[in-house]
Design an enzyme around this catalytic site. Sequence first.
Site, short mmCIF file in Angstrom:
data_model
loop_
_atom_site.label_atom_id
_atom_site.label_comp_id
_atom_site.label_asym_id
_atom_site.label_seq_id
_atom_site.Cartn_x
_atom_site.Cartn_y
_atom_site.Cartn_z
N TYR A 3 -7.39 -7.43 -3.04
CA TYR A 3 -6.14 -7.04 -2.08
C TYR A 3 -6.63 -7.66 -0.83
O TYR A 3 -7.38 -8.22 -0.57
CB TYR A 3 -6.10 -5.58 -2.16
CG TYR A 3 -7.10 -4.72 -1.88
CD1 TYR A 3 -6.80 -3.31 -1.97
CD2 TYR A 3 -8.23 -4.80 -1.25
CE1 TYR A 3 -7.73 -2.17 -1.70
CE2 TYR A 3 -9.19 -4.25 -0.94
CZ TYR A 3 -8.99 -2.70 -1.29
OH TYR A 3 -9.95 -1.85 -0.96
N GLU A 4 -5.24 -7.53 -0.04
CA GLU A 4 -5.30 -8.36 1.22
C GLU A 4 -5.55 -9.82 1.25
O GLU A 4 -6.11 -10.67 1.92
CB GLU A 4 -6.17 -7.70 2.12
CG GLU A 4 -6.13 -6.30 2.26
CD GLU A 4 -4.73 -5.81 2.44
OE1 GLU A 4 -3.81 -6.26 2.83
OE2 GLU A 4 -4.44 -4.76 2.02
N GLY A 5 -5.27 -10.49 0.10
CA GLY A 5 -5.48 -11.82 -0.34
C GLY A 5 -6.75 -12.10 -1.05
O GLY A 5 -7.88 -11.74 -0.60
#
Length: 599
Positions: free
Chosen positions: A440-442
């Site tokens: 998550y968050e890239g």
Amino acid sequence: MPEYKAPLRDIKFVMNELLNSEQHYANLEGAEDATPDMVDAIIAEGAKFCEQVLSPLNQVGDREGCTWSEASVKTPTGFKEAYQQYVEGGWPSMTADPNYGGQGLPHSLGLVMSEMVGTANWSFGMYPGLSHGATNTIEEHGTEEQKQTYLTKLISGEWTGTMCLTESHCGSDLGTLRTKAEPNADGTYAITGTKIFISAGEHDMAENIVHIVLARLPGAPEGTKGISLFIVPKNLPNEDGSSGERNAVSCGSIEHKMGIHGNATCVMNFDGAKGWLIGPENKGLNCMFTFMNTARIGTAIQGLGAAELGFQGSLAYAKDRLAMRSLSGPKNPEGIADPIIVHPDVRRMLLTQKAVAEGARALIYLTAQQADIVHSGKTEEERKAADEALGFLTPIAKAFLTEIGYEAANLGMQVFGGHGFISEWGMEQNVRDARIGMIYEGTTGIQALDLLGRKVLMTQGESLKGFTKQVHVFCKENADNEQLKEFLEPLAALNKEWGELTMKIGMTAMKNREEVGAASVDYLMYSGYAVFAYLWARMAKVALDKMVEGTSEEMFYNAKVQTARFYFKRMLPRARAHAESMLAGADSLMDMPEEAFAI
């Protein structure tokens, strides 16, 4: 599950001895309250809360998880009460703007608290963590009316926040999102669409939830240039600022997932929900980067937390567990066997976890200081330089620390042997919880493209040069220090090679842009090991200087030097493999026809 103990001595070492936080805070605008006594008191109280309240709930959250019923979510036993204690302690307001009820303390001090909260109970920490991101976004881009309405409630902790980006057909590729925003006659917007994977999207811990939502206006340009940002509250605010009637937003379900069971990962349905535009039309992604950058640094803490928690648990176990005899002769002759900490391979695993946790702490706190300067630096020149450094370090911190933090969590489990696979010890939960950090968050790949493509190559290497110059100056200033020679020589060589590798990739990328994607993850990992080498060399210098001066804590400082030595001898050589791989070219990845993968 190990009883979390905040590593206060190492926290203070990094803050005070490595990064000179007292001088750093003195150089910031509006940080007068961050005196040494105040900082120590805050950290001590935060540690007590995390150890006594949050840590005991970590396994409870994993075992019970969140439950969904008729669009409502019930958090695990004790979470709601713990959140009320968190709010009563004033923790949500710690670093926020005093004009809206905040305490105005430096963001780097807030990240120390985030580290302790996250290590003690990552699932719990995600609830206030997302609120910090929503707070920062509204503070940076909201109107005064929006700040008075939402910021005050988020800062007090009465309301919490979320980040609503992902849709079922688009994750990192936000240019294809379909959520719509139709203008209403009263200047608001009707938001319609479904978002997935929304952490803390629904829960029972606060009276209202403020969703920060990406959506498209009618006639907006295609792709990322046509995205706008909206505030969409769960309950519409009354004129007096209280939480009013229910908005047309609901939780359709929660995900059944590998880890972080104590945090609700929600499918959120917006059915013509009333929302307010935040920031300019079609500039929503630019505004959302404020939130995403907050979240990326927050996610980097998960790598640190996974390593620290794994290390604390496995160290205690390794000292207690008896198995086999030392190859050099019995170390516990009165017992039936020796404690496993005497065995070299167990030492390898423990030292890897220690090197990762302490190196990660140094990197996160260094990054946090740059964020302080961006926010509160006294000159434009300082703020600009810090912003460039922060942009360069953020993808490294997020991706590298979650990768090696997960490795450290696995080693923590491995030290336990078969017992590590059993739930009651908590090591397998730590592994499961940590695994999401690389996604998550890239993902790691997205962060790597950001680092190599946007931050390095698109600036013609200027952002890299800003960092490598610091390393060069450090090596040059300490060139005559014989005690540091074992660290400085490989560091200087690595620093030089870093620039050379970057130039080679840049040249090949001019002929074939696929070379950037092919090299990016290895480049990021190499960069992470290089940054760690710099930080461990600096930590070794501080420790050696303290021992020369004379100290009652010689064991602590000597352990720093020994851990630095372990890192340089046993972990830094990994950079060589990444250097070879990043120069291997795109052909070995791209030549195979898609059809051949199935053969």
